[in-house]
Enzyme design. Structure first.
Site, PDB file in Angstrom:
ATOM      1  N   GLU A  97      37.112 -33.367 -75.953  1.00 58.30           N
ATOM      2  CA  GLU A  97      37.046 -31.899 -75.963  1.00 58.30           C
ATOM      3  C   GLU A  97      36.002 -31.425 -74.962  1.00 58.30           C
ATOM      4  OE1 GLU A  97      38.219 -29.216 -76.197  1.00 58.30           O
ATOM      5  OE2 GLU A  97      38.528 -28.406 -78.183  1.00 58.30           O
ATOM      6  N   ASP A  98      36.240 -30.264 -74.376  1.00 57.05           N
ATOM      7  CA  ASP A  98      35.248 -29.685 -73.473  1.00 57.05           C
ATOM      8  C   ASP A  98      34.036 -29.191 -74.257  1.00 57.05           C
ATOM      9  OD1 ASP A  98      36.724 -27.651 -74.705  1.00 57.05           O
ATOM     10  OD2 ASP A  98      37.170 -26.562 -72.865  1.00 57.05           O
ATOM     11  N   ASP A 101      32.530 -25.340 -80.416  1.00 55.61           N
ATOM     12  CA  ASP A 101      31.871 -24.045 -80.588  1.00 55.61           C
ATOM     13  C   ASP A 101      31.767 -23.791 -82.094  1.00 55.61           C
ATOM     14  OD1 ASP A 101      30.896 -21.525 -79.774  1.00 55.61           O
ATOM     15  OD2 ASP A 101      32.884 -20.658 -79.681  1.00 55.61           O
ATOM     16  N   PHE A 150      28.058 -18.161 -73.304  1.00 59.33           N
ATOM     17  CA  PHE A 150      29.408 -18.482 -72.859  1.00 59.33           C
ATOM     18  C   PHE A 150      29.342 -19.156 -71.494  1.00 59.33           C
ATOM     19  CE2 PHE A 150      33.726 -17.948 -71.369  1.00 59.33           C
ATOM     20  CZ  PHE A 150      34.430 -18.271 -72.519  1.00 59.33           C
ATOM     21  N   ARG A 163      37.564 -22.751 -63.764  1.00 58.55           N
ATOM     22  CA  ARG A 163      37.738 -24.139 -64.227  1.00 58.55           C
ATOM     23  C   ARG A 163      37.372 -25.144 -63.137  1.00 58.55           C
ATOM     24  NH1 ARG A 163      40.512 -24.079 -69.138  1.00 58.55           N
ATOM     25  NH2 ARG A 163      42.091 -22.482 -69.401  1.00 58.55           N
TER      26      ARG A 163
HETATM   27  P1  IMP Z   1      36.022 -23.656 -81.484  1.00 57.81           P
HETATM   28  O1  IMP Z   1      37.319 -23.729 -82.207  1.00 57.81           O
HETATM   29  O2  IMP Z   1      35.295 -22.361 -81.798  1.00 57.81           O
HETATM   30  O3  IMP Z   1      35.120 -24.842 -81.659  1.00 57.81           O
HETATM   31  O4  IMP Z   1      36.351 -23.451 -79.970  1.00 57.81           O
HETATM   32  C1  IMP Z   1      36.736 -24.415 -79.174  1.00 57.81           C
HETATM   33  C2  IMP Z   1      37.397 -23.884 -77.913  1.00 57.81           C
HETATM   34  O5  IMP Z   1      36.977 -22.565 -77.513  1.00 57.81           O
HETATM   35  C3  IMP Z   1      36.949 -24.779 -76.800  1.00 57.81           C
HETATM   36  O6  IMP Z   1      37.773 -25.907 -76.710  1.00 57.81           O
HETATM   37  C4  IMP Z   1      37.038 -23.882 -75.600  1.00 57.81           C
HETATM   38  O7  IMP Z   1      38.336 -23.920 -75.079  1.00 57.81           O
HETATM   39  C5  IMP Z   1      36.737 -22.508 -76.125  1.00 57.81           C
HETATM   40  N1  IMP Z   1      35.315 -22.164 -75.882  1.00 57.81           N
HETATM   41  C6  IMP Z   1      34.325 -22.102 -76.790  1.00 57.81           C
HETATM   42  N2  IMP Z   1      33.153 -21.770 -76.212  1.00 57.81           N
HETATM   43  C7  IMP Z   1      33.417 -21.630 -74.894  1.00 57.81           C
HETATM   44  C8  IMP Z   1      32.593 -21.323 -73.747  1.00 57.81           C
HETATM   45  O8  IMP Z   1      31.373 -21.092 -73.803  1.00 57.81           O
HETATM   46  N3  IMP Z   1      33.239 -21.293 -72.568  1.00 57.81           N
HETATM   47  C9  IMP Z   1      34.568 -21.536 -72.417  1.00 57.81           C
HETATM   48  N4  IMP Z   1      35.368 -21.844 -73.457  1.00 57.81           N
HETATM   49  C10 IMP Z   1      34.791 -21.890 -74.676  1.00 57.81           C
HETATM   50 MG    MG Z   2      39.099 -26.396 -75.322  1.00 60.25          MG
END
Ligand code: IMP
Ligand code: MG
Length: 175
Positions: A97-98, A101, A150, A163
């Site tokens: 995963e990138d 969050d 962010f 990206r």
């Molecule tokens: P989560 O479900 O809230 O953990 O979000 C995960 C997804 O939200 C990540 O895989 C990203 O694609 C996107 N995301 C969350 N924070 C960021 C950020 O700071 N920049 C870009 N994408 C983000």
């Molecule tokens: Mg993602």
């Protein structure tokens, strides 16, 4: 161009950390059937660099996900836009995963992949924002912990832009 993005983690630091993670994964998964599951789109850069630092026979699969959320908020309801092309039953799955969050996306993907009966499922994330945690998820391999900002670049987007930046950056707010 990307003139309004400031660097948070430069490409040398990323490369160094990715090398370390690759070495750790190489040690931990020696002798096992490893499948890297790249979560699209955000992880395409991280996965391609990480894979080249894993010195094991392994496979790569792609999981396309779209999070039903408005703007920069994740709802945790995840639509699969592209599924794995081969079964992972009995394999050791490592989700790449990138960023973790809220944790909602990873929690959902862990549930989904466990239904495929892999021998194990673990998580490798480049970034983690613990301040925003809504559900605790295990991050077995982590690149960097960051504050609640962010970020873009190295695969991560803001409205599909940025990206391609080779570093992790912050989009400067014009307000
Ligand atoms: P989560 O479900 O809230 O953990 O979000 C995960 C997804 O939200 C990540 O895989 C990203 O694609 C996107 N995301 C969350 N924070 C960021 C950020 O700071 N920049 C870009 N994408 C983000
Ligand atoms: Mg993602």
């Amino acid at each position: 161009m990307a003139t309004n993005v400031t660097t948070m983690i430069d490409s040398d630091r990323i490369a160094q950390r990715v090398r370390e993670l690759g070495a750790e994964i190489t040690r931990d998964y020696a002798g096992r059937n490893l499948v890297l599951v790249c979560v699209l789109k955000g992880s395409f850069v991280f996965t391609s660099d990480l894979a080249r630092h894993i010195d094991l026979p392994m496979r790569v699969e792609f999981l396309g996900v779209r999070s039903y959320g408005e703007g920069t908020k994740s709802s945790g309801v995840v639509q699969i836009t592209h599924d794995l092309t081969q079964p992972v039953e009995g394999d050791h799955v490592l989700i790449v995963e990138d960023i973790v969050d809220t944790g909602l996306t990873i929690a959902h993907l862990l549930d989904l992949l466990r239904t495929r009966k892999p021998a194990s499922v673990k998580v490798c994330a480049l970034l983690h924002k613990p301040a925003r945690t809504r559900i605790q998820v295990p991050v077995d391999y982590l690149g960097f912990t960051i504050e609640d900002k962010f970020v873009v670049g190295y695969g991560l987007d803001w409205a599909e832009r940025y990206r391609n930046l080779p570093f992790i950056g912050l989009v400067e707010s014009s307000s």
